[in-house]
Design a protein around this motif. Structure first.
Motif, PDB file in Angstrom:
ATOM      1  N   GLY A 100     -11.830  10.039 -17.542  1.00  0.00           N
ATOM      2  CA  GLY A 100     -11.254  10.909 -18.556  1.00  0.00           C
ATOM      3  C   GLY A 100      -9.755  10.675 -18.659  1.00  0.00           C
ATOM      4  O   GLY A 100      -9.049  10.646 -17.644  1.00  0.00           O
ATOM      5  N   LEU A 101      -9.244  10.507 -19.865  1.00  0.00           N
ATOM      6  CA  LEU A 101      -7.814  10.291 -20.086  1.00  0.00           C
ATOM      7  C   LEU A 101      -7.256  11.411 -20.951  1.00  0.00           C
ATOM      8  O   LEU A 101      -7.828  11.756 -21.988  1.00  0.00           O
ATOM      9  CB  LEU A 101      -7.564   8.943 -20.767  1.00  0.00           C
ATOM     10  N   MET A 102      -6.125  11.964 -20.517  1.00  0.00           N
ATOM     11  CA  MET A 102      -5.453  13.011 -21.282  1.00  0.00           C
ATOM     12  C   MET A 102      -3.984  12.632 -21.406  1.00  0.00           C
ATOM     13  O   MET A 102      -3.322  12.343 -20.416  1.00  0.00           O
ATOM     14  CB  MET A 102      -5.600  14.370 -20.597  1.00  0.00           C
ATOM     15  N   LEU A 104      -0.245  13.829 -22.562  1.00  0.00           N
ATOM     16  CA  LEU A 104       0.519  15.049 -22.808  1.00  0.00           C
ATOM     17  C   LEU A 104       1.897  14.735 -23.369  1.00  0.00           C
ATOM     18  O   LEU A 104       2.507  13.716 -23.030  1.00  0.00           O
ATOM     19  CB  LEU A 104       0.704  15.842 -21.505  1.00  0.00           C
ATOM     20  N   GLU A 105       2.380  15.620 -24.233  1.00  0.00           N
ATOM     21  CA  GLU A 105       3.756  15.569 -24.689  1.00  0.00           C
ATOM     22  C   GLU A 105       4.663  15.987 -23.531  1.00  0.00           C
ATOM     23  O   GLU A 105       4.212  16.589 -22.556  1.00  0.00           O
ATOM     24  CB  GLU A 105       3.962  16.525 -25.875  1.00  0.00           C
ATOM     25  N   PRO A 106       5.964  15.696 -23.598  1.00  0.00           N
ATOM     26  CA  PRO A 106       6.882  16.125 -22.539  1.00  0.00           C
ATOM     27  C   PRO A 106       6.829  17.626 -22.273  1.00  0.00           C
ATOM     28  O   PRO A 106       7.040  18.073 -21.149  1.00  0.00           O
ATOM     29  CB  PRO A 106       8.258  15.696 -23.075  1.00  0.00           C
ATOM     30  N   GLU A 107       6.525  18.420 -23.325  1.00  0.00           N
ATOM     31  CA  GLU A 107       6.480  19.871 -23.176  1.00  0.00           C
ATOM     32  C   GLU A 107       5.146  20.363 -22.603  1.00  0.00           C
ATOM     33  O   GLU A 107       4.952  21.566 -22.412  1.00  0.00           O
ATOM     34  CB  GLU A 107       6.720  20.558 -24.527  1.00  0.00           C
ATOM     35  N   GLY A 108       4.202  19.438 -22.330  1.00  0.00           N
ATOM     36  CA  GLY A 108       2.922  19.841 -21.786  1.00  0.00           C
ATOM     37  C   GLY A 108       1.857  20.113 -22.823  1.00  0.00           C
ATOM     38  O   GLY A 108       0.778  20.605 -22.498  1.00  0.00           O
ATOM     39  N   ILE A 109       2.124  19.778 -24.088  1.00  0.00           N
ATOM     40  CA  ILE A 109       1.122  19.923 -25.148  1.00  0.00           C
ATOM     41  C   ILE A 109       0.199  18.711 -25.139  1.00  0.00           C
ATOM     42  O   ILE A 109       0.659  17.570 -24.976  1.00  0.00           O
ATOM     43  CB  ILE A 109       1.800  20.053 -26.531  1.00  0.00           C
ATOM     44  N   VAL A 110      -1.090  18.935 -25.302  1.00  0.00           N
ATOM     45  CA  VAL A 110      -2.051  17.833 -25.301  1.00  0.00           C
ATOM     46  C   VAL A 110      -1.890  17.013 -26.579  1.00  0.00           C
ATOM     47  O   VAL A 110      -2.092  17.512 -27.678  1.00  0.00           O
ATOM     48  CB  VAL A 110      -3.501  18.365 -25.199  1.00  0.00           C
ATOM     49  N   ARG A 111      -1.491  15.755 -26.418  1.00  0.00           N
ATOM     50  CA  ARG A 111      -1.322  14.862 -27.564  1.00  0.00           C
ATOM     51  C   ARG A 111      -2.643  14.204 -27.946  1.00  0.00           C
ATOM     52  O   ARG A 111      -2.958  14.040 -29.120  1.00  0.00           O
ATOM     53  CB  ARG A 111      -0.286  13.779 -27.242  1.00  0.00           C
ATOM     54  N   SER A 131      -3.370  21.836 -27.865  1.00  0.00           N
ATOM     55  CA  SER A 131      -3.388  22.993 -26.967  1.00  0.00           C
ATOM     56  C   SER A 131      -2.390  22.780 -25.826  1.00  0.00           C
ATOM     57  O   SER A 131      -1.913  21.669 -25.590  1.00  0.00           O
ATOM     58  CB  SER A 131      -4.793  23.208 -26.404  1.00  0.00           C
ATOM     59  N   GLU A 132      -2.077  23.851 -25.100  1.00  0.00           N
ATOM     60  CA  GLU A 132      -1.175  23.756 -23.959  1.00  0.00           C
ATOM     61  C   GLU A 132      -1.973  23.424 -22.703  1.00  0.00           C
ATOM     62  O   GLU A 132      -2.970  24.075 -22.402  1.00  0.00           O
ATOM     63  CB  GLU A 132      -0.408  25.059 -23.769  1.00  0.00           C
ATOM     64  N   PHE A 133      -1.518  22.426 -21.974  1.00  0.00           N
ATOM     65  CA  PHE A 133      -2.237  21.959 -20.787  1.00  0.00           C
ATOM     66  C   PHE A 133      -2.440  23.094 -19.783  1.00  0.00           C
ATOM     67  O   PHE A 133      -3.541  23.281 -19.249  1.00  0.00           O
ATOM     68  CB  PHE A 133      -1.466  20.810 -20.137  1.00  0.00           C
ATOM     69  N   LEU A 134      -1.398  23.877 -19.517  1.00  0.00           N
ATOM     70  CA  LEU A 134      -1.495  24.937 -18.509  1.00  0.00           C
ATOM     71  C   LEU A 134      -2.516  26.003 -18.884  1.00  0.00           C
ATOM     72  O   LEU A 134      -3.087  26.659 -18.013  1.00  0.00           O
ATOM     73  CB  LEU A 134      -0.126  25.583 -18.278  1.00  0.00           C
ATOM     74  N   ASN A 159      -6.350  17.768  -6.842  1.00  0.00           N
ATOM     75  CA  ASN A 159      -7.548  18.361  -7.431  1.00  0.00           C
ATOM     76  C   ASN A 159      -7.143  19.654  -8.119  1.00  0.00           C
ATOM     77  O   ASN A 159      -6.317  20.408  -7.608  1.00  0.00           O
ATOM     78  CB  ASN A 159      -8.600  18.656  -6.360  1.00  0.00           C
ATOM     79  N   ILE A 160      -7.723  19.910  -9.265  1.00  0.00           N
ATOM     80  CA  ILE A 160      -7.336  21.107 -10.010  1.00  0.00           C
ATOM     81  C   ILE A 160      -8.545  21.663 -10.755  1.00  0.00           C
ATOM     82  O   ILE A 160      -9.440  20.906 -11.175  1.00  0.00           O
ATOM     83  CB  ILE A 160      -6.187  20.779 -10.987  1.00  0.00           C
ATOM     84  N   GLU A 161      -8.584  22.973 -10.891  1.00  0.00           N
ATOM     85  CA  GLU A 161      -9.719  23.645 -11.518  1.00  0.00           C
ATOM     86  C   GLU A 161      -9.413  23.929 -12.986  1.00  0.00           C
ATOM     87  O   GLU A 161      -8.377  24.499 -13.319  1.00  0.00           O
ATOM     88  CB  GLU A 161     -10.022  24.959 -10.790  1.00  0.00           C
ATOM     89  N   PHE A 162     -10.330  23.508 -13.858  1.00  0.00           N
ATOM     90  CA  PHE A 162     -10.173  23.688 -15.291  1.00  0.00           C
ATOM     91  C   PHE A 162     -11.156  24.728 -15.817  1.00  0.00           C
ATOM     92  O   PHE A 162     -12.272  24.853 -15.311  1.00  0.00           O
ATOM     93  CB  PHE A 162     -10.442  22.371 -16.039  1.00  0.00           C
ATOM     94  N   ASN A 163     -10.723  25.441 -16.841  1.00  0.00           N
ATOM     95  CA  ASN A 163     -11.645  26.304 -17.586  1.00  0.00           C
ATOM     96  C   ASN A 163     -12.426  25.422 -18.555  1.00  0.00           C
ATOM     97  O   ASN A 163     -11.841  24.693 -19.352  1.00  0.00           O
ATOM     98  CB  ASN A 163     -10.867  27.346 -18.389  1.00  0.00           C
ATOM     99  N   THR A 164     -13.741  25.475 -18.505  1.00  0.00           N
ATOM    100  CA  THR A 164     -14.562  24.769 -19.483  1.00  0.00           C
ATOM    101  C   THR A 164     -15.147  25.794 -20.438  1.00  0.00           C
ATOM    102  O   THR A 164     -14.871  26.982 -20.349  1.00  0.00           O
ATOM    103  CB  THR A 164     -15.696  23.986 -18.795  1.00  0.00           C
TER     104      THR A 164
END
Length: 205
Positions: A100-102, A104-111, A131-134, A159-164
């Protein structure tokens, strides 16, 4: 056609009207158009540009002047086509990656994300982009503790937990900071793997 040359004054339809129709046509919308005219006032030039003429050549003109305009427009069109082809190739390569590749913009916005990320998270690609990554995370505490909240490290693994859409998923994340040639921050590239994929990969190794 590779290029269109039209006169302003024509018997059934004038040049600007023809250009309007050409720009509305799927087949001709991207074809460079040269507008020939005896009108040399600024208002006429502005009208020609507004309807979509790529070049405005006043009469009288000589053959060398016309050929120079034609060569320049064809060269620009060739470069534009190359850029589009390269962009399409990179987009296809982005989607073809097994991980999976994501982006992000410098501000953390998903590009951008590839389809693998959309499938992992169960969220449509169109919805993820912008959307905002955080906001995708269940908690930002890990990022704060590890100092990755500002993505200062050039490379980080965690490792990090994501909301699906339907549940939560823990993904192994590799983060790379992207910079311009002058060293300015341009964004972040995240590679995401679910833990099942990581275990399968380690067993194969």
């Amino acid at each position: 056609p590779s290029l269109i040359i039209t006169d302003w004054m024509m018997p059934k339809m004038n040049g600007p009207e023809f250009i309007k129709q050409a720009r509305a046509s799927t087949a001709l919308s991207g074809v460079p158009i040269v507008l020939l005219t005896a009108k040399s006032d600024q208002e006429s030039k502005l009208m020609g540009s507004e309807v979509g003429a790529d070049a405005f050549l006043g009469k009288p003109f000589n053959e060398h002047e016309l050929m120079s305009v034609v060569r320049n427009l064809l060269r620009l069109k060739e470069h534009e086509t190359e850029a589009i082809n390269q962009s399409q190739y990179l987009a296809a390569l982005f989607d073809a990656m097994s991980g999976g590749l994501m982006l992000l913009e410098p501000e953390g916005i998903v590009r951008d994300v590839n389809e693998h990320v959309a499938n992992l998270l169960g969220i449509a690609r169109e919805e993820l982009i912008g959307s905002e990554f955080l906001e995708l995370l269940t908690s930002t505490e890990l990022l704060r503790v590890t100092g990755i909240g500002t993505f200062e490290d050039s490379e980080a693994h965690f490792n990090i937990e994501f909301n699906t859409r339907d549940s939560l998923i823990t993904l192994h994340t590799d983060t790379n900071v992207l910079r311009t040639e002058t060293g300015e921050l341009s964004g972040y590239l995240l590679t995401l793997h679910d833990q099942g994929e990581m275990r399968d990969y380690m067993r194969r190794e």
